[in-house]
Design a protein around this motif. Structure first.
Motif, PDB file in Angstrom:
ATOM      1  N   ARG A  27      17.097  74.326  64.805  1.00 42.75           N
ATOM      2  CA  ARG A  27      16.208  74.093  63.674  1.00 42.75           C
ATOM      3  C   ARG A  27      16.857  74.566  62.371  1.00 42.75           C
ATOM      4  O   ARG A  27      17.419  75.664  62.292  1.00 42.75           O
ATOM      5  CB  ARG A  27      14.885  74.830  63.915  1.00 42.75           C
ATOM      6  N   ARG A  62      15.576  74.079  58.341  1.00 37.64           N
ATOM      7  CA  ARG A  62      14.645  73.460  57.392  1.00 37.64           C
ATOM      8  C   ARG A  62      15.376  72.860  56.208  1.00 37.64           C
ATOM      9  O   ARG A  62      16.317  73.439  55.670  1.00 37.64           O
ATOM     10  CB  ARG A  62      13.644  74.505  56.883  1.00 37.64           C
ATOM     11  N   TRP A  85      10.362  69.020  64.092  1.00 39.74           N
ATOM     12  CA  TRP A  85      10.667  70.369  64.548  1.00 39.74           C
ATOM     13  C   TRP A  85      12.079  70.799  64.145  1.00 39.74           C
ATOM     14  O   TRP A  85      12.330  71.983  63.900  1.00 39.74           O
ATOM     15  CB  TRP A  85      10.504  70.459  66.063  1.00 39.74           C
ATOM     16  N   GLU A 125      11.875  67.810  51.377  1.00 40.33           N
ATOM     17  CA  GLU A 125      10.556  67.736  52.004  1.00 40.33           C
ATOM     18  C   GLU A 125       9.580  66.987  51.108  1.00 40.33           C
ATOM     19  O   GLU A 125       8.764  66.190  51.595  1.00 40.33           O
ATOM     20  CB  GLU A 125      10.040  69.139  52.312  1.00 40.33           C
ATOM     21  N   PRO A 144      13.121  72.268  49.815  1.00 35.79           N
ATOM     22  CA  PRO A 144      11.823  71.747  49.366  1.00 35.79           C
ATOM     23  C   PRO A 144      11.933  70.395  48.675  1.00 35.79           C
ATOM     24  O   PRO A 144      11.042  69.552  48.811  1.00 35.79           O
ATOM     25  CB  PRO A 144      11.321  72.835  48.405  1.00 35.79           C
ATOM     26  N   ARG A 166       7.437  63.644  52.142  1.00 32.93           N
ATOM     27  CA  ARG A 166       5.996  63.546  51.979  1.00 32.93           C
ATOM     28  C   ARG A 166       5.611  62.354  51.118  1.00 32.93           C
ATOM     29  O   ARG A 166       4.608  61.679  51.398  1.00 32.93           O
ATOM     30  CB  ARG A 166       5.463  64.852  51.352  1.00 32.93           C
ATOM     31  N   ARG A 211      13.700  69.870  61.294  1.00 38.37           N
ATOM     32  CA  ARG A 211      13.983  69.967  59.868  1.00 38.37           C
ATOM     33  C   ARG A 211      12.780  70.291  58.970  1.00 38.37           C
ATOM     34  O   ARG A 211      12.972  70.714  57.832  1.00 38.37           O
ATOM     35  CB  ARG A 211      14.588  68.638  59.376  1.00 38.37           C
ATOM     36  N   ARG A 212      11.563  70.081  59.418  1.00 41.88           N
ATOM     37  CA  ARG A 212      10.448  70.152  58.491  1.00 41.88           C
ATOM     38  C   ARG A 212       9.704  71.487  58.584  1.00 41.88           C
ATOM     39  O   ARG A 212       9.881  72.245  59.551  1.00 41.88           O
ATOM     40  CB  ARG A 212       9.499  68.972  58.723  1.00 41.88           C
ATOM     41  N   PRO A 213       8.859  71.811  57.591  1.00 43.00           N
ATOM     42  CA  PRO A 213       8.093  73.061  57.662  1.00 43.00           C
ATOM     43  C   PRO A 213       7.249  73.129  58.922  1.00 43.00           C
ATOM     44  O   PRO A 213       6.840  72.103  59.484  1.00 43.00           O
ATOM     45  CB  PRO A 213       7.211  72.997  56.402  1.00 43.00           C
ATOM     46  N   LEU A 214       6.968  74.342  59.356  1.00 40.67           N
ATOM     47  CA  LEU A 214       6.240  74.553  60.610  1.00 40.67           C
ATOM     48  C   LEU A 214       4.896  73.827  60.610  1.00 40.67           C
ATOM     49  O   LEU A 214       4.501  73.220  61.616  1.00 40.67           O
ATOM     50  CB  LEU A 214       6.042  76.051  60.829  1.00 40.67           C
ATOM     51  N   ARG A 215       4.194  73.863  59.485  1.00 44.87           N
ATOM     52  CA  ARG A 215       2.872  73.235  59.459  1.00 44.87           C
ATOM     53  C   ARG A 215       2.966  71.729  59.711  1.00 44.87           C
ATOM     54  O   ARG A 215       2.078  71.143  60.343  1.00 44.87           O
ATOM     55  CB  ARG A 215       2.169  73.519  58.124  1.00 44.87           C
ATOM     56  N   GLN A 216       4.020  71.094  59.213  1.00 46.68           N
ATOM     57  CA  GLN A 216       4.183  69.654  59.440  1.00 46.68           C
ATOM     58  C   GLN A 216       4.520  69.367  60.894  1.00 46.68           C
ATOM     59  O   GLN A 216       4.006  68.414  61.487  1.00 46.68           O
ATOM     60  CB  GLN A 216       5.282  69.106  58.521  1.00 46.68           C
TER      61      GLN A 216
END
Length: 293
Positions: free
Chosen positions: A275, A277, A232, A283, A280, A287, A234-239
């Motif tokens: 927060r 982000r 929550w 990220e 990319p 991943r 640092r990562r994208p919302l979907r993650q």
């Protein structure tokens, strides 16, 4: 270009955080005092009630004792690093220390690799020096080795087996105060990477860890909580949503997952307020680590 101090000054200081573990801490300080590098040591007493501060003053008067008056948990390392002036900072727990020569080896690689922000060391556990299982994971990191770094890039490490470039560590804010202790290392590694600093495993730098074997109630829950909070933060919302859903599913049958979810929910407003982000590029690296066997 090297950014170390004059040759007759120590390049690396040590920060130790502790709470109510006086006997173990004094043993660790004895070992640190025998290191050939003669590092300055700062002890951050996270609100001990067992006479830790008095014992340190009496038996190790040369140690810089910091008593913030409350339990800063892992953020006590940031407090200690700010108090020291050496260009590099090694972390020890009250049951861990560094092998003779390890701090000089870490300082050498930091001197010669100016983008390196954190050295993730090899950890040997117990009196017999059994390799910690994390060593192999660091050695086989799928992130590979970047040409300007001395070892494989990683996004994880053991806090008690890490040496940081003080300027880089403080630039990114050190250990996040929201996480406490338990899996707090990943967020620091991510933040360093996001700011362009390298995080690399250097197998020749060795730390020793002798845990006392006492149970650590709630540690699994804290680890899972912090994994979710890191998403929550640092990562994208979907993650972040996906990790929340997985923890919620696990919580139906797992008491530790239930504790983790409840504690994360209490801290979520503070996480959302802070927060930020990651790029990319970072990220994608996270991943890659998640998808590797």
């Amino acid at each position: 270009m090297a950014d170390g101090p004059p040759a007759d000054q120590p390049r690396t200081g040590i920060v130790v955080i502790t709470r109510n573990r006086r006997t173990s801490l004094l043993r660790t300080l004895d070992r640190l005092a025998r290191l050939p590098e003669r590092p300055p040591v700062a002890v951050v007493d996270n609100g001990s009630t067992d006479g830790t501060a008095e014992a340190v003053r009496g038996k190790h008067p040369g140690v810089q004792l910091l008593t913030p008056g409350r339990n800063l948990a892992a953020a006590g390392r940031t407090y200690g690093a700010a108090a020291l002036s050496t260009p590099y900072i090694a972390f020890s727990d009250d049951d861990s220390w560094w092998e003779p020569g390890a701090l000089d080896r870490a300082a050498d690689v930091l001197d010669t690799h100016p983008r390196l922000g954190l050295v993730a060391a090899t950890t040997l556990v117990g009196p017999d020096g059994t390799p910690d299982p994390l060593n192999e994971a660091l050695r086989s990191s799928p992130l590979g080795q970047e040409p300007d770094l001395p070892g494989r890039s990683v996004l994880g490490f053991l806090a008690c087996a890490a040496v940081v470039r003080r300027a880089a560590f403080l630039e990114v804010g050190g250990f996040h105060p929201l996480l406490g202790v338990g899996g707090e290392e990943q967020l620091l590694a991510i933040d360093l990477d996001a700011h362009g600093w390298g995080v690399a495993h250097c197998p020749g730098v060795v730390a020793r860890h002798e845990p006392d074997g006492e149970p650590r109630p709630g540690r699994v829950a804290r680890m899972r909580r912090n994994e979710l909070l890191t998403a929550w933060l640092r990562r994208p919302l979907r993650q972040a949503v996906a990790q929340s859903a997985r923890l919620a599913l696990d919580s139906r049958d797992d008491p530790q997952a239930r504790l983790a979810l409840a504690d994360a929910a209490r801290r979520l407003p503070a996480a959302l307020a802070r927060r930020r982000r990651v790029p990319p590029r970072v990220e994608r690296r996270i991943r890659l680590l998640e998808l590797s066997p």
